[in-house]
Write a protein that holds these residues in place. Structure first.
Motif, PDB file in Angstrom:
ATOM      1  N   ALA A 168       0.834  -1.218   0.000  1.00  0.00           N
ATOM      2  CA  ALA A 168       0.000   0.000   0.000  1.00  0.00           C
ATOM      3  C   ALA A 168       0.861   1.257   0.000  1.00  0.00           C
ATOM      4  N   SER A 169       1.927   1.241  -0.785  1.00  0.00           N
ATOM      5  CA  SER A 169       2.876   2.359  -0.750  1.00  0.00           C
ATOM      6  C   SER A 169       2.285   3.647  -1.297  1.00  0.00           C
ATOM      7  N   GLU A 170       1.213   3.543  -2.102  1.00  0.00           N
ATOM      8  CA  GLU A 170       0.584   4.749  -2.640  1.00  0.00           C
ATOM      9  C   GLU A 170      -0.374   5.399  -1.650  1.00  0.00           C
ATOM     10  N   ASP A 171      -0.744   4.696  -0.597  1.00  0.00           N
ATOM     11  CA  ASP A 171      -1.752   5.169   0.351  1.00  0.00           C
ATOM     12  C   ASP A 171      -1.068   5.650   1.627  1.00  0.00           C
ATOM     13  N   ASN A 232       0.034   7.347  -9.263  1.00  0.00           N
ATOM     14  CA  ASN A 232      -0.809   6.810  -8.189  1.00  0.00           C
ATOM     15  C   ASN A 232      -1.319   7.869  -7.210  1.00  0.00           C
ATOM     16  N   SER A 233      -1.209   9.135  -7.571  1.00  0.00           N
ATOM     17  CA  SER A 233      -1.822  10.197  -6.762  1.00  0.00           C
ATOM     18  C   SER A 233      -2.000  11.413  -7.657  1.00  0.00           C
ATOM     19  N   GLU A 234      -2.975  12.245  -7.319  1.00  0.00           N
ATOM     20  CA  GLU A 234      -3.210  13.450  -8.128  1.00  0.00           C
ATOM     21  C   GLU A 234      -1.968  14.327  -8.170  1.00  0.00           C
ATOM     22  N   LYS A 235      -1.300  14.462  -7.040  1.00  0.00           N
ATOM     23  CA  LYS A 235      -0.115  15.304  -6.968  1.00  0.00           C
ATOM     24  C   LYS A 235       0.986  14.771  -7.876  1.00  0.00           C
ATOM     25  N   GLU A 236       1.268  13.476  -7.781  1.00  0.00           N
ATOM     26  CA  GLU A 236       2.363  12.908  -8.564  1.00  0.00           C
ATOM     27  C   GLU A 236       1.998  12.763 -10.042  1.00  0.00           C
ATOM     28  N   ASN A 237       0.721  12.599 -10.343  1.00  0.00           N
ATOM     29  CA  ASN A 237       0.331  12.498 -11.752  1.00  0.00           C
ATOM     30  C   ASN A 237       0.749  13.731 -12.548  1.00  0.00           C
ATOM     31  N   GLU A 238       0.881  14.869 -11.858  1.00  0.00           N
ATOM     32  CA  GLU A 238       1.311  16.094 -12.531  1.00  0.00           C
ATOM     33  C   GLU A 238       2.745  15.995 -13.039  1.00  0.00           C
ATOM     34  N   ASN A 239       3.517  15.085 -12.462  1.00  0.00           N
ATOM     35  CA  ASN A 239       4.922  14.931 -12.856  1.00  0.00           C
ATOM     36  C   ASN A 239       5.127  13.870 -13.924  1.00  0.00           C
ATOM     37  N   PHE A 240       4.061  13.176 -14.295  1.00  0.00           N
ATOM     38  CA  PHE A 240       4.158  12.096 -15.271  1.00  0.00           C
ATOM     39  C   PHE A 240       3.380  12.436 -16.536  1.00  0.00           C
TER      40      PHE A 240
END
Length: 368
Positions: A168-171, A232-240
């Motif tokens: 559950a590393s994304e949570d 796997n998160s809204e915040k990190e999706n901005e970097n991909f």
């Protein structure tokens, strides 16, 4: 990019490079990078993805099954390939193609050693997987002594790495659980290394582990979904940048009168006049029936068109009543704006399931 003339999955290799570069920037300087290309490269094309990444000095590749690894070797992939879930029936083929097995219980460990001896191998690289909480595959911590005792009886194999998998590393609500997994793995690694007398590589981080637990990068990290454009998160999706764009076209437009039905089982019945477009893509192409009846949508000329009625094997019908379009126009199923994750969330599933479901009959086009 050219307009679609048929159902096509476009793979943006520049976006792949961006994602790889971003993930690499997060690593400790001594951590190796393993690219996961199982499931046909998460629906893209494992061989093409691996060929491209090999030029960027990826250290390792991983697949789920032996035949996937054989395909990579046949495509000219020379880097080490970890097979995450090999079956004993394929162990000889695995050795023949210089693939490296993950061994996760007594049965597969003993069977692989037996085959390695029969094939006259010395120090054949193997990877020992430990279960730290995912409860899927892996030895337990109290198996360390047993595993080491078996390994000390043979010269046929040598442990290249010991590893585990985060659940559950994304949570971040499960941070305590994940940190306990990491500490458990550290304990197992220490016991194993002391007992075996040499130091294999250690690795536990997946994509979300890379991003959220930098202290656990160890000797290597493994990334799958991040390479393909999802953090796997809204915040990190901005970097991909999602690497895949699924396009199709309008095959035919229908005018539907009030009271008429559309598609199989008359699942949709019109309560007013509407226009529908029929598209040459269906559940045989990876757009499952769960996306039907208004749950899923496509984009035509910048506007959302909901799926009408049940998804057919080779076709879907969408509502274009208020969209200015014509037969032959391009249709976007998902891209970097309306992503596979957005579409997947409409039916309470995940991007992984959608992108890996895209049928191999769909034409792939690679854009450099």
């Amino acid at each position: 990019m050219p307009k679609a003339q048929e159902t096509t999955l476009e793979i943006d290799l520049k976006a792949l490079k961006h994602n790889f570069t971003y993930l690499k920037s997060k690593l400790q300087s001594n951590s190796k990078f393993l690219a996961v290309v199982k499931a046909f490269g998460y629906g893209s094309d494992a061989c093409k993805i691996a060929q491209y990444l090999q030029d960027f000095n990826v250290d390792y590749f991983a697949v789920a099954y032996v035949n996937e690894g054989v395909e990579l070797r046949n495509a000219g992939i020379s880097k080490p390939i970890l097979v995450l879930h090999p079956q004993a029936a394929n162990f000889k083929k695995l050795i023949e193609h210089c693939l490296e097995p993950s061994l996760y219980n007594a049965k597969v460990l003993n069977e692989f050693i037996k085959i390695a001896v029969e094939e006259k191998q010395t120090d054949y690289p193997i990877h020992i997987k430990f279960n730290t909480g995912l409860n899927r595959l892996g030895f337990w911590e109290n198996d360390v002594e047993y595993v080491v005792s078996k390994l000390k009886l043979t010269q046929s194999v040598k442990v290249k790495s010991i590893f585990s998998h985060l659940a559950a590393s994304e949570d971040l609500n499960e941070k305590e659980f994940t940190e306990n997994q990491i500490e458990n793995f550290k304990s197992i690694s220490s016991k194993f290394i002391d007992a075996i007398g040499y130091k294999p590589m250690t690795h536990i981080c997946n994509t979300s582990g890379i991003l959220n637990y930098p202290g656990a990068h160890f000797d290597m990290v493994r990334s799958g979904i991040g390479l393909y454009g999802f953090g796997n998160s809204e915040k990190e999706n901005e970097n991909f940048k999602p690497i895949a764009t699924l396009k199709t076209i309008i095959s035919q437009i229908h005018l539907i009168e009030k009271g008429e039905s559309v598609g199989y089982n008359r699942a949709f019945k019109s309560d007013d006049f509407l226009k529908t477009a029929t598209l040459p893509i269906g559940h045989a192409d990876g757009i499952g029936r769960q996306y039907g009846n208004g749950k899923g949508f496509v984009t035509i000329n910048g506007q959302k068109a909901p799926i009408v009625g049940n998804v057919c094997m080779d076709m879907i019908m969408v509502n274009i009543t208020n969209i200015d379009c014509k037969e032959g126009d391009e249709v976007i199923v998902f891209d970097q704006n309306n992503t596979a994750e957005t579409l997947a969330e409409a039916t309470k599933t995940i991007s992984y399931e959608l992108i890996t479901s895209i049928s191999q009959r769909v034409k792939r086009v690679f854009i450099k």
